[in-house]
Design an enzyme around this catalytic site. Structure first.
Site, PDB file in Angstrom:
ATOM      1  N   ASP A   1       0.792  -1.128   0.009  1.00 16.03           N
ATOM      2  CA  ASP A   1      -0.048   0.000  -0.240  1.00 16.03           C
ATOM      3  C   ASP A   1       0.852   1.322  -0.035  1.00 16.03           C
ATOM      4  O   ASP A   1       0.407   2.351   0.632  1.00 16.03           O
ATOM      5  CB  ASP A   1      -0.907  -0.048   1.097  1.00 16.03           C
ATOM      6  CG  ASP A   1      -1.936  -1.347   1.139  1.00 16.03           C
ATOM      7  OD1 ASP A   1      -2.170  -1.762  -0.088  1.00 16.03           O
ATOM      8  OD2 ASP A   1      -2.112  -2.068   2.327  1.00 16.03           O
TER       9      ASP A   1
ATOM     10  N   LYS B   1       1.884   2.038  -5.140  1.00 15.05           N
ATOM     11  CA  LYS B   1       2.427   1.577  -6.455  1.00 15.05           C
ATOM     12  C   LYS B   1       1.336   1.681  -7.571  1.00 15.05           C
ATOM     13  O   LYS B   1       1.928   2.046  -8.747  1.00 15.05           O
ATOM     14  CB  LYS B   1       2.749  -0.107  -6.050  1.00 15.05           C
ATOM     15  CG  LYS B   1       3.519  -0.305  -5.088  1.00 15.05           C
ATOM     16  CD  LYS B   1       3.844  -1.803  -4.830  1.00 15.05           C
ATOM     17  CE  LYS B   1       2.276  -2.427  -4.365  1.00 15.05           C
ATOM     18  NZ  LYS B   1       1.957  -2.088  -3.007  1.00 15.05           N
TER      19      LYS B   1
ATOM     20  N   GLY C   1      -4.729  -4.349  -3.772  1.00 12.14           N
ATOM     21  CA  GLY C   1      -5.735  -3.101  -4.130  1.00 12.14           C
ATOM     22  C   GLY C   1      -4.713  -2.068  -4.419  1.00 12.14           C
ATOM     23  O   GLY C   1      -4.204  -1.489  -3.701  1.00 12.14           O
ATOM     24  N   HIS C   2      -4.837  -1.800  -5.813  1.00 12.60           N
ATOM     25  CA  HIS C   2      -4.017  -0.753  -6.209  1.00 12.60           C
ATOM     26  C   HIS C   2      -4.907   0.596  -6.687  1.00 12.60           C
ATOM     27  O   HIS C   2      -5.930   0.207  -7.539  1.00 12.60           O
ATOM     28  CB  HIS C   2      -3.199  -1.119  -7.340  1.00 12.60           C
ATOM     29  CG  HIS C   2      -2.041  -2.176  -7.005  1.00 12.60           C
ATOM     30  ND1 HIS C   2      -1.060  -2.607  -7.854  1.00 12.60           N
ATOM     31  CD2 HIS C   2      -1.830  -2.739  -5.736  1.00 12.60           C
ATOM     32  CE1 HIS C   2      -0.550  -3.550  -7.031  1.00 12.60           C
ATOM     33  NE2 HIS C   2      -0.837  -3.408  -5.664  1.00 12.60           N
TER      34      HIS C   2
ATOM     35  N   GLN D   1       2.027  -6.265  -3.172  1.00 11.81           N
ATOM     36  CA  GLN D   1       2.630  -6.183  -1.669  1.00 11.81           C
ATOM     37  C   GLN D   1       3.776  -5.311  -1.557  1.00 11.81           C
ATOM     38  O   GLN D   1       3.979  -4.558  -2.119  1.00 11.81           O
ATOM     39  CB  GLN D   1       2.811  -7.829  -1.449  1.00 11.81           C
ATOM     40  CG  GLN D   1       1.260  -8.348  -1.312  1.00 11.81           C
ATOM     41  CD  GLN D   1       0.676  -8.804  -2.644  1.00 11.81           C
ATOM     42  OE1 GLN D   1       1.516  -9.573  -3.095  1.00 11.81           O
ATOM     43  NE2 GLN D   1      -0.284  -8.554  -2.717  1.00 11.81           N
TER      44      GLN D   1
HETATM   45  P1  GDP Z   1      -0.920   0.290  -3.719  1.00 13.78           P
HETATM   46  O1  GDP Z   1      -1.377  -1.054  -3.151  1.00 13.78           O
HETATM   47  O2  GDP Z   1       0.527   0.286  -3.259  1.00 13.78           O
HETATM   48  O3  GDP Z   1      -1.148   0.746  -4.919  1.00 13.78           O
HETATM   49  O4  GDP Z   1      -1.575   1.386  -2.787  1.00 13.78           O
HETATM   50  P2  GDP Z   1      -3.062   1.635  -2.268  1.00 13.78           P
HETATM   51  O5  GDP Z   1      -3.951   2.096  -3.584  1.00 13.78           O
HETATM   52  O6  GDP Z   1      -3.767   0.396  -1.714  1.00 13.78           O
HETATM   53  O7  GDP Z   1      -3.042   2.603  -1.241  1.00 13.78           O
HETATM   54  C1  GDP Z   1      -2.549   4.119  -1.444  1.00 13.78           C
HETATM   55  C2  GDP Z   1      -3.726   4.904  -1.194  1.00 13.78           C
HETATM   56  O8  GDP Z   1      -3.104   6.319  -1.205  1.00 13.78           O
HETATM   57  C3  GDP Z   1      -4.743   4.949  -2.268  1.00 13.78           C
HETATM   58  O9  GDP Z   1      -5.972   5.360  -1.780  1.00 13.78           O
HETATM   59  C4  GDP Z   1      -4.190   6.102  -3.033  1.00 13.78           C
HETATM   60  O10 GDP Z   1      -5.285   6.809  -3.971  1.00 13.78           O
HETATM   61  C5  GDP Z   1      -3.663   7.051  -2.089  1.00 13.78           C
HETATM   62  N1  GDP Z   1      -2.524   7.825  -2.469  1.00 13.78           N
HETATM   63  C6  GDP Z   1      -1.533   7.615  -3.328  1.00 13.78           C
HETATM   64  N2  GDP Z   1      -0.464   8.632  -3.443  1.00 13.78           N
HETATM   65  C7  GDP Z   1      -1.099   9.652  -2.674  1.00 13.78           C
HETATM   66  C8  GDP Z   1      -0.284  10.544  -2.140  1.00 13.78           C
HETATM   67  O11 GDP Z   1       0.780  11.161  -2.268  1.00 13.78           O
HETATM   68  N3  GDP Z   1      -1.082  11.366  -1.121  1.00 13.78           N
HETATM   69  C9  GDP Z   1      -2.189  11.087  -0.517  1.00 13.78           C
HETATM   70  N4  GDP Z   1      -3.107  11.803   0.350  1.00 13.78           N
HETATM   71  N5  GDP Z   1      -2.852   9.852  -1.042  1.00 13.78           N
HETATM   72  C10 GDP Z   1      -2.298   8.977  -2.039  1.00 13.78           C
HETATM   73  P1  IMO Z   2      -1.046  -4.142  -2.230  1.00 12.01           P
HETATM   74  O1  IMO Z   2      -0.440  -4.717  -3.566  1.00 12.01           O
HETATM   75  C1  IMO Z   2      -0.951  -4.658   1.994  1.00 12.01           C
HETATM   76  C2  IMO Z   2      -1.106  -8.575   3.710  1.00 12.01           C
HETATM   77  C3  IMO Z   2      -2.294  -9.326   4.401  1.00 12.01           C
HETATM   78  C4  IMO Z   2      -1.501 -10.269   5.386  1.00 12.01           C
HETATM   79  C5  IMO Z   2      -0.446 -10.733   4.707  1.00 12.01           C
HETATM   80  C6  IMO Z   2      -0.892 -12.178   3.989  1.00 12.01           C
HETATM   81  O2  IMO Z   2      -2.026  -3.681  -2.351  1.00 12.01           O
HETATM   82  O3  IMO Z   2       0.122  -3.393  -1.560  1.00 12.01           O
HETATM   83  P2  IMO Z   2      -2.267 -12.897   1.954  1.00 12.01           P
HETATM   84  O4  IMO Z   2      -3.769 -12.588   1.628  1.00 12.01           O
HETATM   85  O5  IMO Z   2      -1.477 -12.513   0.844  1.00 12.01           O
HETATM   86  O6  IMO Z   2      -2.111 -14.133   2.235  1.00 12.01           O
HETATM   87  O7  IMO Z   2      -2.121 -12.048   3.405  1.00 12.01           O
HETATM   88  O8  IMO Z   2      -0.179  -9.992   3.617  1.00 12.01           O
HETATM   89  N1  IMO Z   2      -1.067  -8.304   2.479  1.00 12.01           N
HETATM   90  C7  IMO Z   2      -1.278  -6.943   1.844  1.00 12.01           C
HETATM   91  N2  IMO Z   2      -0.903  -5.817   2.805  1.00 12.01           N
HETATM   92  N3  IMO Z   2      -0.960  -4.704   1.067  1.00 12.01           N
HETATM   93  C8  IMO Z   2      -1.062  -5.395  -0.137  1.00 12.01           C
HETATM   94  O9  IMO Z   2      -1.207  -5.583  -1.335  1.00 12.01           O
HETATM   95  C9  IMO Z   2      -1.272  -6.678   0.691  1.00 12.01           C
HETATM   96  N4  IMO Z   2      -1.487  -8.136   0.140  1.00 12.01           N
HETATM   97  C10 IMO Z   2      -1.288  -8.974   1.150  1.00 12.01           C
HETATM   98  O10 IMO Z   2      -2.888  -8.317   5.151  1.00 12.01           O
HETATM   99  O11 IMO Z   2      -1.072  -9.518   6.497  1.00 12.01           O
HETATM  100 MG    MG Z   3      -2.935  -1.664  -1.618  1.00 14.03          MG
END
Ligand code: GDP
Ligand code: IMO
Ligand code: MG
Length: 428
Positions: free
Chosen positions: A15, A18, A42-43, A227
């Site tokens: 998270d 990416k 979840g991207h 991840q």
């Molecule tokens: P990922 O799994 O690495 O793609 O990241 P996620 O999408 O799960 O979580 C990142 C969260 O932060 C999402 O809700 C994005 O929309 C948000 N986000 C990304 N870059 C920024 C930033 O620079 N500032 C803020 N406030 N939110 C951001």
């Molecule tokens: P993105 O790509 C954050 C965590 C789960 C749990 C552990 C194992 O959005 O960054 P799993 O279901 O993979 O066997 O769970 O890994 N986990 C993540 N945490 N971002 C993710 O993906 C994750 N994918 C799995 O919460 O702790």
């Molecule tokens: Mg994510």
């Protein structure tokens, strides 16, 4: 970030942002490839205020004309894949076969994988991993046990049926005798999957060949990690990890691209740290500052909706990420979330068994036994969410970035100051 083939990967616990970075870098690429993980990811992409959350389909999909590939290292839930396709198609995005390709070697998440994931987690009194419950671990287990079902098998009904029955021999013994559940019926699983299977088959292709062909035409390929480094099955905080290699090296094995062809590695680093699920997290803040980060950063899981645990930036964990991934560039995200904090802390060492460590202890759960050593830096109060140039950043923000660069010996090439595609500073 010139370079033909670029890997984007998370340097922390996932998270990091990416999805946003991949969406931005897609501009320069022709192919975007997922290489590991599944719909545990979840991207989030935000373009012109519109939010899209992708779990399986590469984050380049919003750019018309760019081809999106799912590599052999991914585990694919056919139902989720079809649902995601349908949602995107409903917003007018081209998700036709050919534009979107699934490797024939990609492993398929089956209903019994999801059931096993849930049964295991609920049976554990202590030591729950806090998985996303998507069947990721059990699917990778079957791959390694050489009883997995691969996407290519979906095109051969006889083979698919035999493989389901074969896998259920062991799985049903577990369900019935260990978890007290009813056995699953292979024939029913086969029939229930039929509609989905028919829709996945047209997407099957040869991902390695597509990458090779793009490179031969001088085109760039973007490899999208899921991840983060500290969730890596080997190098993460085992056993509180996911079941795939999340480090940059897997971009090669997880797609069939030769490692010598990877030109740049972009480590995505969130300006503070978060973690969902269980496991050690040395810089976690149980106080009001942690809540403030959680609130200001809207730190809720994009897959499970769980609150993310929040803490200060951990340079020790990041040094290890730099060692494992060899980044050429850093994309620093969510810097805006730190705005308004009078003081910002960074963890620069771990106290562990009477010593100060620069890198995490390597034994299992070592990170659970460390005490972080902090360095303090001044914060800033200016709203930076609309800043688009390095020059316009407050001095304290610049110093924070320079501190990270100096420690990791890697340049920050991109700073993200908001969720939208536009809220980005390209440094240099
Ligand atoms: P990922 O799994 O690495 O793609 O990241 P996620 O999408 O799960 O979580 C990142 C969260 O932060 C999402 O809700 C994005 O929309 C948000 N986000 C990304 N870059 C920024 C930033 O620079 N500032 C803020 N406030 N939110 C951001
Ligand atoms: P993105 O790509 C954050 C965590 C789960 C749990 C552990 C194992 O959005 O960054 P799993 O279901 O993979 O066997 O769970 O890994 N986990 C993540 N945490 N971002 C993710 O993906 C994750 N994918 C799995 O919460 O702790
Ligand atoms: Mg994510």
């Amino acid at each position: 970030m010139a370079g033909k083939n670029i890997v984007v990967q998370g340097a922390q616990w996932g998270d990091e942002g990416k999805g946003k970075i991949v969406d931005l870098l897609t501009e320069e690429a022709s192919l975007i490839v997922r290489f590991q993980g599944g719909n545990n990811a979840g991207h989030t992409l935000v373009v012109g205020g519109k939010k899209t959350v992708l779990h399986l389909i590469p984050s380049g999909i919003l750019h018309p004309g760019k081809k999106c590939l799912i590599g052999n290292g991914v585990v694919l839930d056919p139902e989720v894949f079809i649902r995601e396709i349908d949602t995107l198609a409903a917003s007018g995005i081209d998700v036709s076969p050919g534009r979107l390709v699934v490797s024939k070697k990609t492993h398929i998440i089956m209903p019994y994988h999801k059931l096993l994931d849930a049964a295991r987690e609920s049976a554990m009194a202590e030591g729950k991993i806090g998985t996303t419950g998507r069947g990721i671990g059990p699917c990778y287990e079957d791959k390694m046990a050489r009883i997995g079902i691969r996407a290519g098998d979906l095109a051969d009904p006889g083979l698919l049926r035999r493989k389901i029955e074969n896998a259920l021999t062991e799985k049903n013994a577990l369900f019935v005798h260990l978890y007290g559940l009813a056995p699953l019926d292979g024939q029913k699983i086969f029939q229930d999957m039929a509609a989905c299977v028919a829709r996945v088959v047209p997407y099957l292709g040869d991902v390695a060949a597509d990458i090779q062909a793009a490179n031969e035409k001088g085109q760039s390929v973007l490899f999208e990690g899921a991840q983060g480094t500290h969730l890596d099955i080997d190098h993460g905080t085992y056993p509180f990890v996911t079941s795939s290699n999340t480090v940059a090296g897997n971009a090669a094995a997880g797609t069939g691209c030769a490692p010598s062809k990877l030109d740049r590695i972009v480590a995505v680093i969130k300006a503070y740290a978060t973690r969902v699920g269980s496991g050690p997290f040395p810089t976690e803040l149980g106080c009001a500052t942690g809540e403030k980060l959680q609130l200001n950063g809207a730190e809720f899981g994009a897959t499970t909706g769980r609150k993310r645990r929040c803490g200060w930036l951990d340079m020790v964990a990041l040094r290890e990420a730099a060692r494992l991934n060899g980044p050429t560039d850093i994309a620093l995200t969510k810097l805006d979330v730190l705005t308004g904090l009078p003081e910002i802390k960074l963890c620069t060492g771990y106290l562990y068994q009477g010593q100060t460590l620069d890198y995490p202890p390597q034994e299992e759960n070592g990170m659970a036994g460390v005490t972080p050593v902090y360095e303090s830096m001044p914060g800033w109060s200016e709203d930076i969410s609309q800043v688009t140039t390095w020059q316009a950043l407050p001095q304290a923000a610049k110093e924070y970035i320079r501190r990270i660069e100096a420690d990791l010996k890697v340049k920050v090439s991109l700073v993200s100051v908001g969720a939208d595609r536009k809220q980005t500073i390209f440094v240099n």
